[in-house]
Design a protein around this motif. Structure first.
Motif, PDB file in Angstrom:
ATOM      1  N   SER A 195       0.896  -1.392   0.005  1.00  0.00           N
ATOM      2  CA  SER A 195       0.026   0.054  -0.138  1.00  0.00           C
ATOM      3  C   SER A 195       0.881   1.519   0.059  1.00  0.00           C
ATOM      4  CB  SER A 195      -1.049   0.064   1.179  1.00  0.00           C
ATOM      5  OG  SER A 195      -1.579   0.883   1.303  1.00  0.00           O
ATOM      6  N   VAL A 196       1.866   1.216   0.652  1.00  0.00           N
ATOM      7  CA  VAL A 196       2.515   2.576   0.971  1.00  0.00           C
ATOM      8  C   VAL A 196       3.558   2.436  -0.409  1.00  0.00           C
ATOM      9  CG1 VAL A 196       4.894   3.408   2.080  1.00  0.00           C
ATOM     10  CG2 VAL A 196       2.989   2.277   3.392  1.00  0.00           C
ATOM     11  N   LYS A 197       4.059   1.547  -0.970  1.00  0.00           N
ATOM     12  CA  LYS A 197       4.765   1.652  -2.144  1.00  0.00           C
ATOM     13  C   LYS A 197       3.816   2.168  -3.345  1.00  0.00           C
ATOM     14  CE  LYS A 197       8.442  -1.715  -1.437  1.00  0.00           C
ATOM     15  NZ  LYS A 197       9.484  -0.673  -1.613  1.00  0.00           N
ATOM     16  N   ALA A 198       2.454   1.613  -3.399  1.00  0.00           N
ATOM     17  CA  ALA A 198       1.796   1.893  -4.404  1.00  0.00           C
ATOM     18  C   ALA A 198       1.117   3.522  -4.305  1.00  0.00           C
ATOM     19  CB  ALA A 198       0.466   1.144  -4.498  1.00  0.00           C
ATOM     20  N   GLU A 199       1.151   3.967  -3.144  1.00  0.00           N
ATOM     21  CA  GLU A 199       0.668   5.318  -2.859  1.00  0.00           C
ATOM     22  C   GLU A 199       1.790   6.324  -3.350  1.00  0.00           C
ATOM     23  OE1 GLU A 199      -0.188   5.870   1.278  1.00  0.00           O
ATOM     24  OE2 GLU A 199      -2.135   4.893   1.202  1.00  0.00           O
ATOM     25  N   LEU A 200       3.006   5.879  -3.162  1.00  0.00           N
ATOM     26  CA  LEU A 200       4.254   6.610  -3.409  1.00  0.00           C
ATOM     27  C   LEU A 200       4.477   6.694  -5.063  1.00  0.00           C
ATOM     28  CD1 LEU A 200       6.944   7.914  -2.709  1.00  0.00           C
ATOM     29  CD2 LEU A 200       8.209   5.773  -2.339  1.00  0.00           C
ATOM     30  N   ALA A 201       4.281   5.250  -5.596  1.00  0.00           N
ATOM     31  CA  ALA A 201       4.267   5.516  -7.126  1.00  0.00           C
ATOM     32  C   ALA A 201       3.491   6.158  -7.768  1.00  0.00           C
ATOM     33  CB  ALA A 201       4.057   4.024  -7.611  1.00  0.00           C
ATOM     34  N   ALA A 202       1.908   6.476  -7.094  1.00  0.00           N
ATOM     35  CA  ALA A 202       1.072   7.230  -7.796  1.00  0.00           C
ATOM     36  C   ALA A 202       1.248   8.497  -7.546  1.00  0.00           C
ATOM     37  CB  ALA A 202      -0.149   7.079  -6.814  1.00  0.00           C
ATOM     38  N   ARG A 203       2.298   9.025  -6.684  1.00  0.00           N
ATOM     39  CA  ARG A 203       2.398  10.467  -6.498  1.00  0.00           C
ATOM     40  C   ARG A 203       3.545  10.897  -7.300  1.00  0.00           C
ATOM     41  NH1 ARG A 203       2.176   9.311  -0.618  1.00  0.00           N
ATOM     42  NH2 ARG A 203       4.347   9.230  -0.614  1.00  0.00           N
ATOM     43  N   LEU A 204       4.555   9.842  -7.729  1.00  0.00           N
ATOM     44  CA  LEU A 204       5.784   9.843  -8.458  1.00  0.00           C
ATOM     45  C   LEU A 204       5.528   9.789 -10.113  1.00  0.00           C
ATOM     46  CD1 LEU A 204       8.475   8.116  -6.379  1.00  0.00           C
ATOM     47  CD2 LEU A 204       8.303  10.520  -6.715  1.00  0.00           C
ATOM     48  N   ILE A 205       4.124   9.208 -10.410  1.00  0.00           N
ATOM     49  CA  ILE A 205       4.089   8.859 -11.956  1.00  0.00           C
ATOM     50  C   ILE A 205       4.102  10.087 -12.613  1.00  0.00           C
ATOM     51  CG2 ILE A 205       1.542   9.054 -11.908  1.00  0.00           C
ATOM     52  CD1 ILE A 205       1.656   6.483 -13.517  1.00  0.00           C
ATOM     53  N   ASP A 206       3.960  11.118 -12.317  1.00  0.00           N
ATOM     54  CA  ASP A 206       3.767  12.385 -13.276  1.00  0.00           C
ATOM     55  C   ASP A 206       5.222  13.378 -12.980  1.00  0.00           C
ATOM     56  OD1 ASP A 206       1.304  12.121 -14.269  1.00  0.00           O
ATOM     57  OD2 ASP A 206       0.396  13.039 -12.473  1.00  0.00           O
ATOM     58  N   ILE A 207       5.706  13.184 -11.577  1.00  0.00           N
ATOM     59  CA  ILE A 207       6.797  14.098 -11.447  1.00  0.00           C
ATOM     60  C   ILE A 207       8.302  13.486 -11.668  1.00  0.00           C
ATOM     61  CG2 ILE A 207       5.575  15.585  -9.966  1.00  0.00           C
ATOM     62  CD1 ILE A 207       6.946  14.102  -7.656  1.00  0.00           C
ATOM     63  N   ASP A 208       8.179  12.124 -11.556  1.00  0.00           N
ATOM     64  CA  ASP A 208       9.365  11.289 -11.720  1.00  0.00           C
ATOM     65  C   ASP A 208       8.997   9.993 -12.339  1.00  0.00           C
ATOM     66  OD1 ASP A 208      11.914  10.183 -11.499  1.00  0.00           O
ATOM     67  OD2 ASP A 208      12.136  10.679  -9.536  1.00  0.00           O
ATOM     68  N   PRO A 209       8.755   9.801 -13.609  1.00  0.00           N
ATOM     69  CA  PRO A 209       8.308   8.570 -13.996  1.00  0.00           C
ATOM     70  C   PRO A 209       9.326   7.435 -14.034  1.00  0.00           C
ATOM     71  CG  PRO A 209       8.016  10.236 -15.455  1.00  0.00           C
ATOM     72  CD  PRO A 209       8.504  10.810 -14.359  1.00  0.00           C
ATOM     73  N   GLU A 210      10.366   7.606 -14.081  1.00  0.00           N
ATOM     74  CA  GLU A 210      11.606   6.401 -13.770  1.00  0.00           C
ATOM     75  C   GLU A 210      11.401   5.885 -12.294  1.00  0.00           C
ATOM     76  OE1 GLU A 210      13.450   5.188 -16.055  1.00  0.00           O
ATOM     77  OE2 GLU A 210      12.228   6.430 -17.359  1.00  0.00           O
ATOM     78  N   ARG A 211      11.268   6.943 -11.385  1.00  0.00           N
ATOM     79  CA  ARG A 211      11.393   6.455 -10.007  1.00  0.00           C
ATOM     80  C   ARG A 211      10.098   5.886  -9.582  1.00  0.00           C
ATOM     81  NH1 ARG A 211      12.353   8.513  -4.683  1.00  0.00           N
ATOM     82  NH2 ARG A 211      11.706   6.624  -3.201  1.00  0.00           N
ATOM     83  N   ALA A 212       8.788   6.299 -10.373  1.00  0.00           N
ATOM     84  CA  ALA A 212       7.635   5.431 -10.257  1.00  0.00           C
ATOM     85  C   ALA A 212       7.633   4.054 -10.826  1.00  0.00           C
ATOM     86  CB  ALA A 212       6.532   6.205 -11.029  1.00  0.00           C
ATOM     87  N   LYS A 213       8.551   3.902 -12.008  1.00  0.00           N
ATOM     88  CA  LYS A 213       8.591   2.488 -12.307  1.00  0.00           C
ATOM     89  C   LYS A 213       9.334   1.578 -11.551  1.00  0.00           C
ATOM     90  CE  LYS A 213       8.824   3.813 -17.259  1.00  0.00           C
ATOM     91  NZ  LYS A 213       9.550   3.966 -18.707  1.00  0.00           N
ATOM     92  N   GLU A 214      10.331   2.104 -10.959  1.00  0.00           N
ATOM     93  CA  GLU A 214      10.967   1.312  -9.708  1.00  0.00           C
ATOM     94  C   GLU A 214      10.131   1.020  -8.793  1.00  0.00           C
ATOM     95  OE1 GLU A 214      14.504   3.682  -8.656  1.00  0.00           O
ATOM     96  OE2 GLU A 214      15.240   3.971 -10.614  1.00  0.00           O
ATOM     97  N   GLU A 215       9.396   1.865  -8.305  1.00  0.00           N
ATOM     98  CA  GLU A 215       8.518   1.504  -7.036  1.00  0.00           C
ATOM     99  C   GLU A 215       7.384   0.552  -7.615  1.00  0.00           C
ATOM    100  OE1 GLU A 215       8.603   2.308  -4.019  1.00  0.00           O
ATOM    101  OE2 GLU A 215      10.202   3.684  -4.345  1.00  0.00           O
ATOM    102  N   LEU A 216       6.919   0.451  -8.829  1.00  0.00           N
ATOM    103  CA  LEU A 216       6.059  -0.587  -9.377  1.00  0.00           C
ATOM    104  C   LEU A 216       6.869  -1.827  -9.291  1.00  0.00           C
ATOM    105  CD1 LEU A 216       4.325   1.356 -12.225  1.00  0.00           C
ATOM    106  CD2 LEU A 216       3.398   0.677 -10.180  1.00  0.00           C
ATOM    107  N   ALA A 217       7.936  -1.970  -9.810  1.00  0.00           N
ATOM    108  CA  ALA A 217       8.805  -3.102  -9.890  1.00  0.00           C
ATOM    109  C   ALA A 217       9.092  -3.678  -8.322  1.00  0.00           C
ATOM    110  CB  ALA A 217      10.347  -3.065 -10.576  1.00  0.00           C
ATOM    111  N   SER A 218       9.228  -2.788  -7.639  1.00  0.00           N
ATOM    112  CA  SER A 218       9.313  -3.094  -6.292  1.00  0.00           C
ATOM    113  C   SER A 218       8.203  -3.847  -5.588  1.00  0.00           C
ATOM    114  CB  SER A 218       9.927  -1.888  -5.308  1.00  0.00           C
ATOM    115  OG  SER A 218       9.757  -2.226  -4.200  1.00  0.00           O
ATOM    116  N   ILE A 219       6.822  -3.221  -6.197  1.00  0.00           N
ATOM    117  CA  ILE A 219       5.590  -3.536  -5.832  1.00  0.00           C
ATOM    118  C   ILE A 219       5.574  -5.043  -6.047  1.00  0.00           C
ATOM    119  CG2 ILE A 219       3.093  -3.260  -6.069  1.00  0.00           C
ATOM    120  CD1 ILE A 219       3.489  -0.535  -6.127  1.00  0.00           C
TER     121      ILE A 219
END
Length: 368
Positions: free
Chosen positions: A210-234
């Motif tokens: 849940s925490v990683k999903a929320e973080l990925a949702a916040r990053l998807i627009d401002i830092d897509p690469e970091r969002a991809k990393e979080e999704l892979a971590s999920i």
């Protein structure tokens, strides 16, 4: 922290409830294999009717026939304990063979009574064995009929035999009841253990997801690469959670304190919480590391879920672990997670204290 704050012939046997006692995978029952030896020991006392037969004033043919009946009585008695023949059939044969000796040994036939009494007490099904044992125990009262040659002291031999057989039967049945109770308790304990383990595994993993999903949702627009990393971590966390649930249900999983110490700062960091670790793995008692791993996992999960904290301190020592946060403090009833933690700690002979700190909550676990 957690804001949701014995059947017939089974004397001496102890099979697992519901188990097939004929299953070749189960250990052999010594009573089934060696019951005949128990019966054979007491055949020595057949020397009395044999002696009475030899000394009797009767034709040789009658004496030989009587000795054959005594031998048949001995065989039937041994077979009665073999668990391969009906006890009722053995008893009927023994009674018939004993009565067949009366024309030669007369009242001496009562010397067969102890054999009938002990076999009835140990091998007949309930409740028949109680009535049969009572019947044989009443045989000495025949002395009241003033039968010629009847030994009035016969009760001194028969009653201890009947009492011994009854005690063996009762102890055997109580042993079976105790064994069944222990098996049921073990089954319930195992179910509770699996429930606690699944709760801990899923609670921790789903919180992290849940925490990683929320973080990925916040990053998807401002830092897509970091969002991809979080999704892979999920994805990795989900796969790990599935593997843990499978191994936990199979009873194979044990807590790993080193892994939890490495994972806790990452999970807390994803939730915006800083982590300070005082001490290291070497400071802990190796006997309790699996338990400390579960305590740490549950404590971190509770902090992420409920505490609203910004910092967490984990203190390791030879006698336990302390996890404290600067969140909103503890209130309300204990939830399943904290109850499970208490059960684990108390089962290891330790103590656990959960109290409000200034600010936040402090969980202290002390182990022997």
């Amino acid at each position: 922290m957690d804001r949701d704050l014995l059947p017939a012939g089974d004397v001496g046997r102890t099979p697992q409830p519901g188990a097939d006692v004929s299953d070749p995978a189960l250990p052999a029952n010594p009573w089934e294999r060696w019951g005949w030896a128990f019966a054979s020991i007491w055949l020595f006392f057949l020397a009395f009717p044999i002696s009475a037969t030899v000394d009797a004033d009767a034709p040789v043919a009658a004496k030989v026939g009587t000795l054959v009946c005594i031998a048949g009585f001995a065989v039937a008695n041994v077979l009665g304990y073999s668990h391969r023949h009906s006890t009722w059939v053995s008893l009927a044969a023994m009674i018939a063979l004993a009565l067949a000796t009366m024309p030669v040994i007369g009242i001496g036939v009562i010397s067969f009574t102890p054999y009938l009494a002990i076999l009835s007490a140990l091998e007949l099904p309930a409740p028949a064995w109680k009535w049969a044992a009572g019947l044989w125990a009443a045989v000495p009262t025949l002395s009241l009929l003033d039968i010629d040659g009847y030994p009035t002291y016969f009760f001194l031999m028969l009653w201890p035999v009947v009492l011994g057989g009854v005690m063996l039967r009762l102890f055997g049945e109580r042993e079976q009841v105790a064994y069944a109770a222990r098996s049921e308790f073990a089954l319930v304990s195992e179910r509770e253990r699996v429930a606690r383990d699944v709760h801990d595994v899923l609670g921790h993993s789903l919180t992290a997801l849940s925490v990683k999903a929320e973080l990925a949702a916040r990053l998807i627009d401002i830092d897509p690469e970091r969002a991809k990393e979080e999704l892979a971590s999920i994805q990795a966390t989900a796969r790990q959670a599935l593997a843990e649930v499978r191994s936990t249900v199979g009873g194979l999983r044990a807590g790993n304190l080193e892994a939890e110490l490495a994972a806790a700062p990452r999970v807390l960091a994803d939730a915006g919480i800083s982590t300070t670790v005082v001490g290291d793995l070497a400071d802990t008692d190796p006997r309790h590391r699996a338990l400390l791993a579960w305590v740490l996992r549950e404590s971190v999960t509770n902090v992420v879920r409920h505490a609203g904290a910004r910092a967490v301190t984990i203190e390791l020592g030879p006698h336990g672990i302390t996890v404290s946060d600067d969140g909103t403090g503890c209130s309300g009833a204990e939830g399943n997670g904290l109850r499970g933690m208490r059960e684990r700690v108390s089962g290891a002979g330790g103590t656990i204290t959960v109290r409000a700190d200034a600010p936040g909550t402090r969980v202290e676990v002390g182990l022997p």
